[in-house]
Each structure stands twice: as C-alpha cells, then as structure tokens.
Design a protein around this motif. Structure first.
Motif, mmCIF file in Angstrom:
data_model
loop_
_atom_site.group_PDB
_atom_site.id
_atom_site.type_symbol
_atom_site.label_atom_id
_atom_site.label_comp_id
_atom_site.label_asym_id
_atom_site.label_seq_id
_atom_site.Cartn_x
_atom_site.Cartn_y
_atom_site.Cartn_z
ATOM 1 N N VAL A 14 0.862 -1.183 0.000
ATOM 2 C CA VAL A 14 0.000 0.000 0.000
ATOM 3 C C VAL A 14 0.899 1.234 0.000
ATOM 4 C CG1 VAL A 14 -1.930 1.172 1.118
ATOM 5 C CG2 VAL A 14 -1.680 -1.306 1.369
ATOM 6 N N LEU A 15 0.786 2.063 -1.037
ATOM 7 C CA LEU A 15 1.659 3.224 -1.191
ATOM 8 C C LEU A 15 0.851 4.517 -1.268
ATOM 9 C CD1 LEU A 15 4.211 1.952 -3.895
ATOM 10 C CD2 LEU A 15 4.585 2.148 -1.433
ATOM 11 N N GLY A 16 1.459 5.592 -0.809
ATOM 12 C CA GLY A 16 0.827 6.902 -0.876
ATOM 13 C C GLY A 16 1.429 7.824 0.166
ATOM 14 N N ASP A 17 1.100 9.094 0.064
ATOM 15 C CA ASP A 17 1.639 10.089 0.989
ATOM 16 C C ASP A 17 1.182 9.826 2.420
ATOM 17 O OD1 ASP A 17 2.768 11.277 -1.198
ATOM 18 O OD2 ASP A 17 1.760 13.204 -0.974
ATOM 19 N N THR A 65 3.139 0.945 4.170
ATOM 20 C CA THR A 65 4.405 1.664 4.108
ATOM 21 C C THR A 65 4.271 3.105 4.588
ATOM 22 O OG1 THR A 65 4.010 2.357 1.830
ATOM 23 C CG2 THR A 65 5.162 0.271 2.154
ATOM 24 N N ALA A 66 5.370 3.628 5.089
ATOM 25 C CA ALA A 66 5.403 5.026 5.530
ATOM 26 C C ALA A 66 5.369 5.947 4.321
ATOM 27 C CB ALA A 66 6.660 5.286 6.349
ATOM 28 N N GLY A 67 4.633 7.049 4.445
ATOM 29 C CA GLY A 67 4.526 7.980 3.325
ATOM 30 C C GLY A 67 5.511 9.126 3.382
ATOM 31 N N GLN A 68 6.224 9.273 4.521
ATOM 32 C CA GLN A 68 7.137 10.406 4.657
ATOM 33 C C GLN A 68 8.354 10.244 3.756
ATOM 34 O OE1 GLN A 68 6.004 8.436 7.106
ATOM 35 N NE2 GLN A 68 5.740 9.543 9.019
ATOM 36 N N GLU A 69 8.845 11.354 3.259
ATOM 37 C CA GLU A 69 9.974 11.351 2.332
ATOM 38 C C GLU A 69 11.197 10.657 2.927
ATOM 39 O OE1 GLU A 69 11.905 11.833 -1.131
ATOM 40 O OE2 GLU A 69 9.847 12.496 -0.786
#
Length: 210
Positions: A14-17, A65-69
């Motif tokens: 799962v991906l995203g900001d 997943t973590a969305g932070q840069e």
C-alpha cells in the motif's frame, strides 16, 4: 477461518503520501477497526488476510508503508516480490493526488516485474473535496488500472478494493501457473510464489477472524 489453507501467498504493498489513510484502510479490511488518532507509520508494517476469489483462496501479505519522504529509501527495498500495489491518495489533499505519479514511477524504477495495481481515492466521507472523481478516473486510465473512491471512516468500498485487486491477481496467478506448467524444467508457479514470500520476515500482526 483458519489462515493455514490457501492456494497462493501474495505480497501486496500500500503506497501513498503520509496521512491519506493507508493504515486505516488496512485495519478496516483486516480488523474492522478505525482509529481517529493519527499515528504515522514508521518504516513498514504488515498484516495478513485470506481473500476468497471464486474457488480460490489468496493469502494476502499486505505491507503498510510510511509515506514520509525520509522513509522512501526504506520502503523501496520492500517493492521486490510484490504482486499487487494499492496506490492511495486523499480526496481532500490535492498534493497527495499530484504525488501519485511519483509513487508509480518509483515502482517502475524499482522492479521490472508486472504487477496488479489499483488507484484509491480515500476520505469520501469528507465534505471538503479537493480532487474530483473524473480526475482520479483519468489518472487510473492513464496507467491502465482500476479506480475506486473509499471512506475508511465509514468502511465504504474498503472490501471492494481488495475484491477488485483479488480478481486481477487470480487471473495473473493462473496465467503464471499455466506458463510455468508448460515448461518441464521449471518449478510450479504456486511453489515459486510461496517460496519467495516465505523468505520475508514474519508478520507483526494478522487477522485471525478471517
């Protein structure tokens, strides 16, 4: 249902900001829970759930997943071996929608494998919409993936995300198995998938009520 029997074990990411609702989508799907208290995912976490698709059972290993840069380099290491990708943006956060193509490109740069994907616009319950449905549909069409709008808060269309992804996963898995079965020098497709997945870490949590 026991988590012991399944036809395929599949890794889904799962991906995203940050803040788009990835964790709440996952906990609604696996645990039927929603948390009003926002806590950013640190690195990567995952859950497991059996998905029934017609006559098959797909054991989903779903990575949140973590969305932070600052975590991008960490999460990219988990792309390998993924058969399914859920791209999530917030309907009330224009930037999160604009950044979806960046997440898609990170997948394209990290793997040559073909994956089943779906685009999700979350927070449908909010009145402060910043991204229109037609925009999400257009982006999904550009990358040839299904599109759905959801509310993790109201548990609206959450099951549909995984049902639609599961249908495409089943088609691909059966096609992969057919290709492999035609090659007498290669292991079966199911064994290969299970072998790869079993080399990953044990899940931190699972849905025992599935």
């Amino acid at each position: 249902m026991s988590l012991g029997y399944y036809d395929w074990l599949v890794k889904v990411i799962v991906l995203g900001d940050s803040g788009v609702g990835k964790t709440n989508i996952l906990t609604q799907f696996c645990d039927q829970k929603f948390s009003q208290n926002y806590t950013a995912t640190i690195g990567v976490d995952f859950k497991i759930k059996i998905l029934n698709v017609q006559d098959k059972k797909i054991k989903l290993q779903i990575w949140d997943t973590a969305g932070q840069e600052r975590f991008r380099n960490i999460t990219q290491t988990y792309y390998k071996g993924a058969f399914g990708i859920i791209f999530v943006y917030s309907l009330i956060d224009r930037n999160s929608f604009n950044n979806v193509e960046g997440w898609i490109k990170s997948i394209l740069e990290s793997t040559t494998d073909e994956v089943c994907s779906i685009l999700v616009g979350n927070k449908l319950d909010s009145q402060d919409r910043r991204v229109q449905t037609a925009e999400g549909e257009k982006l999904a069409q550009k990358y040839n993936m299904p599109f759905i709008e959801t509310s993790a808060l109201e548990n609206k269309n959450i099951q549909d995300i995984f049902d639609r992804l599961g249908q495409n996963l089943k088609i691909r898995l059966e096609n992969e198995g057919q290709k492999v079965s035609n090659n007498t020098h290669t292991q079966s497709g199911q064994f290969k998938l299970n072998q790869e997945a079993n080399q990953t870490e044990q899940p931190t949590s699972s849905c025992n009520s599935c």
